[in-house]
Design a protein around this motif. Structure first.
Motif, short mmCIF file in Angstrom:
data_model
loop_
_atom_site.label_atom_id
_atom_site.label_comp_id
_atom_site.label_asym_id
_atom_site.label_seq_id
_atom_site.Cartn_x
_atom_site.Cartn_y
_atom_site.Cartn_z
N GLY A 257 21.61 6.85 24.88
CA GLY A 257 20.22 6.65 25.31
C GLY A 257 19.24 7.01 24.21
O GLY A 257 18.23 6.34 24.02
N SER A 258 19.56 8.07 23.48
CA SER A 258 18.71 8.47 22.36
C SER A 258 18.69 7.40 21.28
O SER A 258 17.63 7.04 20.75
N THR A 259 19.85 6.88 20.97
CA THR A 259 19.95 5.81 19.96
C THR A 259 19.18 4.58 20.40
O THR A 259 18.40 3.99 19.63
N LEU A 260 19.38 4.17 21.65
CA LEU A 260 18.71 2.98 22.17
C LEU A 260 17.20 3.18 22.26
O LEU A 260 16.43 2.28 21.92
N SER A 261 16.79 4.36 22.70
CA SER A 261 15.36 4.60 22.83
C SER A 261 14.66 4.62 21.47
O SER A 261 13.49 4.24 21.37
N THR A 262 15.37 5.02 20.43
CA THR A 262 14.79 4.98 19.09
C THR A 262 14.50 3.54 18.67
O THR A 262 13.43 3.26 18.10
N SER A 263 15.41 2.63 18.96
CA SER A 263 15.17 1.22 18.62
C SER A 263 14.06 0.62 19.47
O SER A 263 13.23 -0.15 18.98
N ILE A 264 14.01 0.99 20.75
CA ILE A 264 12.93 0.52 21.62
C ILE A 264 11.58 1.04 21.10
O ILE A 264 10.60 0.30 21.05
N ALA A 265 11.55 2.30 20.71
CA ALA A 265 10.33 2.89 20.16
C ALA A 265 9.90 2.19 18.88
O ALA A 265 8.71 1.99 18.64
N ALA A 266 10.86 1.82 18.06
CA ALA A 266 10.54 1.12 16.80
C ALA A 266 9.89 -0.23 17.09
O ALA A 266 8.91 -0.60 16.45
N ILE A 267 10.41 -0.95 18.06
CA ILE A 267 9.83 -2.24 18.42
C ILE A 267 8.42 -2.02 18.96
O ILE A 267 7.49 -2.76 18.62
N ALA A 268 8.25 -1.00 19.79
CA ALA A 268 6.92 -0.69 20.33
C ALA A 268 5.95 -0.35 19.19
O ALA A 268 4.81 -0.83 19.17
#
Length: 119
Positions: A31-42
């Motif tokens: 979840g941490s890894t995925l949320s980092t990529s989601i945050a980058a897109i945001a």
């Protein structure tokens, strides 16, 4: 084109993690890894309030992969938080274009909301 070159590795990273057989064994780590990529897109969407159509299309393409992350790990607070940030940014960027996609996000976010989400 440059924005696509920056976003694409994040999308590929998300796809790889979502296909990992260990995804549900350690949801906090993944979840941490995925949320980092989601945050980058945001974060990348932050510079666009009224993007041209090709940029709008690029951000529209990120919606399904972001929803897949939320569906895979809806109980992970980092995933929910970063998804909410992304949605807010995409609403500002895409205006009414995002409306048809909001319902599934909102259903999952409401269903899995916690007291901490509200505070």
């Amino acid at each position: 084109q440059h924005l696509r070159m920056v976003i694409t590795p994040h999308v590929h990273s998300i796809e790889a993690v979502l296909h990992s057989p260990n995804l549900h064994r350690d949801p906090d780590f993944y979840g941490s890894t995925l949320s980092t990529s989601i945050a980058a897109i945001a974060y990348l969407s932050k510079g666009f309030s009224k993007p041209p159509p090709e940029i709008q299309q690029l951000f529209l393409e990120t919606i399904q992969i972001s929803l897949a992350v939320l569906r895979a790990l809806p109980a992970v607070m980092q995933v929910r938080n970063k998804t909410m940030i992304l949605l807010q940014r995409l609403i500002l960027c895409l205006n009414t274009l995002i409306l048809p996609s909001l319902s599934p996000f909102l259903e999952i976010l409401i269903l899995h909301s916690t007291r901490e989400d509200i505070l």
